[in-house]
Design a protein around this motif. Structure first.
Motif, mmCIF file in Angstrom:
data_model
loop_
_atom_site.group_PDB
_atom_site.id
_atom_site.type_symbol
_atom_site.label_atom_id
_atom_site.label_comp_id
_atom_site.label_asym_id
_atom_site.label_seq_id
_atom_site.Cartn_x
_atom_site.Cartn_y
_atom_site.Cartn_z
ATOM 1 N N ASP A 288 0.856 -1.246 0.086
ATOM 2 C CA ASP A 288 0.075 -0.059 -0.011
ATOM 3 C C ASP A 288 0.888 1.183 0.075
ATOM 4 O O ASP A 288 1.905 1.312 0.713
ATOM 5 C CB ASP A 288 -1.043 -0.075 1.164
ATOM 6 C CG ASP A 288 -2.275 0.926 1.004
ATOM 7 O OD1 ASP A 288 -2.161 1.680 0.157
ATOM 8 O OD2 ASP A 288 -2.944 0.907 2.039
ATOM 9 N N THR B 119 -4.445 2.636 3.728
ATOM 10 C CA THR B 119 -5.459 1.773 4.391
ATOM 11 C C THR B 119 -5.490 1.978 5.793
ATOM 12 O O THR B 119 -6.555 1.963 6.286
ATOM 13 C CB THR B 119 -4.891 0.338 4.027
ATOM 14 O OG1 THR B 119 -5.107 0.153 2.746
ATOM 15 C CG2 THR B 119 -6.039 -0.525 4.517
ATOM 16 N N ALA C 28 0.473 3.530 5.879
ATOM 17 C CA ALA C 28 -0.443 3.180 4.725
ATOM 18 C C ALA C 28 -1.728 3.977 4.725
ATOM 19 O O ALA C 28 -2.201 4.056 5.566
ATOM 20 C CB ALA C 28 -0.593 1.645 4.458
#
Length: 407
Positions: A337, A349, A347
């Protein structure tokens, strides 16, 4: 002279073909590897194959009684002609579904995973989207999901199309910003928004959480006395060995050589798969310990440089491997990511995950606006622009501040 040239050309073609075979083995999951080796062993008397006890799970073997998103769409795909005509591509689309019922991979990635062209993937997706129920499954994001439902209801007018193209304006500035972005009268925008509110932006959630995997994991992560242990899943991994004895007749020498080459390539495949998995999970140790909120920005080139491999090799290995972790079953590729800003190690996410946590615990009588959310994340070492916060909030399905306000 002519004969020599032909012999040289044949040798080069054979070398290229073997290289292609070796690369293709890197693309296979453990179960797909077992299927491939079954065909090869049946044609080569010098190969001995021991299959894992767990049988391969194919689309047609899924039980009708199973519940969940995967079971639902698999049952419907059996009735869609395009999906029946190319089950491998249809399966790739199913495996790309996330819990929302959206695709979490691009069409190019899905096509490449099955050796199909982007045009073939586009044609397949169009056929699935037109026939699948509920409408909105297999969308390529929020706007696409709503667009499919608007078209199904006969509401995809030019005004609706304009609203769907500028949904982010609602997140950042409310209805007034959307009116300004689309250039349409307020009453027209209000009508479109009223229609959108009656749609289901995340149809996959109706099936009770994330979809169940179509197959068993290829890699298993467990905690041992010395920390995290990462191993190939022997319950799904075939074992290839050579038959004892010599080739005997001269005509069988090439067959024996082919068997020896294949055994070495399979062993190399297993070593490469395990090395890539261990390198990725070593970098994502925080994820193993604490969950998605601790995911770090990680690229394929980072792992390739560490292992001395090519970026494309890492990509091939990671693309379809399933990893069983304490945080649930994940594809190895999902642990790669990018960060939202240069130099930020977190990241995207993980930042979305943290954003969801903050909103879930806010005071409903005084919810945070996007600027306040950006300030909170910045204090935690996650510097984001307000526009980026609005984008992530929309991706999570979190309404704007004025819609979250409870008086």
């Amino acid at each position: 002279m002519t004969l020599t040239a032909r012999l040289t050309q044949s040798q080069r073609q054979n070398l290229g073909f073997r290289q292609i075979q070796a690369v293709n083995l890197l693309l296979l999951s453990n179960e797909a590897l077992a299927e491939d080796l079954m065909r090869r062993a049946a044609a080569n008397p010098f190969l001995r194959l021991r299959l894992p006890p767990q049988s391969t799970a194919l689309i047609e073997d899924q039980g009708e009684s199973e519940c969940g998103l995967y079971a639902h769409v698999i049952g419907q795909l059996r009735m869609i002609g395009a999906a029946r005509a190319d089950e491998a591509l249809a399966t790739a689309f199913v495996e790309a579904l996330d819990g929302n019922g959206w695709l979490d991979r691009s069409l190019a990635e899905i096509a490449a995973s099955t050796g199909r062209s982007p045009a073939a993937a586009t044609t397949m997706l169009t056929a699935i989207q037109q026939e699948i129920e509920p409408v909105g499954l297999f969308a390529r994001g929020l706007s696409d999901c709503l667009r499919l439902q608007a078209a199904d209801r006969g509401q995809l007018t030019p005004a609706m199309e304009a609203v769907l193209c500028h949904l982010e304006a609602v997140a950042s500035g409310g209805v007034a910003a959307l009116v300004q972005a689309t250039g349409m009268p307020p009453e027209v925008v209000a009508l479109c928004l009223a229609q959108i509110r009656r749609m289901d932006p995340r149809p996959g959630l109706a099936f009770g959480g994330p979809p169940a995997p179509l197959r068993a994991p290829d890699i298993i992560v467990s905690r041992g006395a010395e920390g995290w242990q990462i191993a190939l899943n022997r319950a799904t991994l075939p074992v290839l060995t050579l038959a004892p004895g010599r080739e005997g007749a001269a005509g069988l020498r090439a067959v024996r050589a082919e068997a020896e080459w294949l055994a070495s390539i399979v062993e190399r495949r297993n070593r490469t798969v395990l090395a890539v998995a261990r390198a990725v999970l070593a970098r994502q140790r925080g994820f193993l310990d604490h969950g998605p909120g601790a995911l770090m920005a990680l690229s394929r080139s980072d792992i390739a440089a560490r292992l001395g491999l090519h970026d494309s090799t890492v990509g091939r290995v990671a693309r379809d491997l399933l990893v069983e972790t304490p945080q649930g079953l994940r594809t190895l590729s999902s642990l790669f990511d990018s960060g939202p800003t240069r130099g930020n190690g977190t990241a995207a996410t993980a930042i979305r995950y943290r954003l969801g946590q903050i909103v879930a615990t806010e005071d409903p009588r005084a919810p945070y606006d996007d600027a306040a959310l950006a300030a909170l994340l910045r204090r935690e070492g996650k510097p984001l622009a307000r526009r980026t916060v609005a984008k992530y909030r929309e991706e999570l399905g979190i309404p704007a501040r004025n819609q979250r306000l409870r008086t």
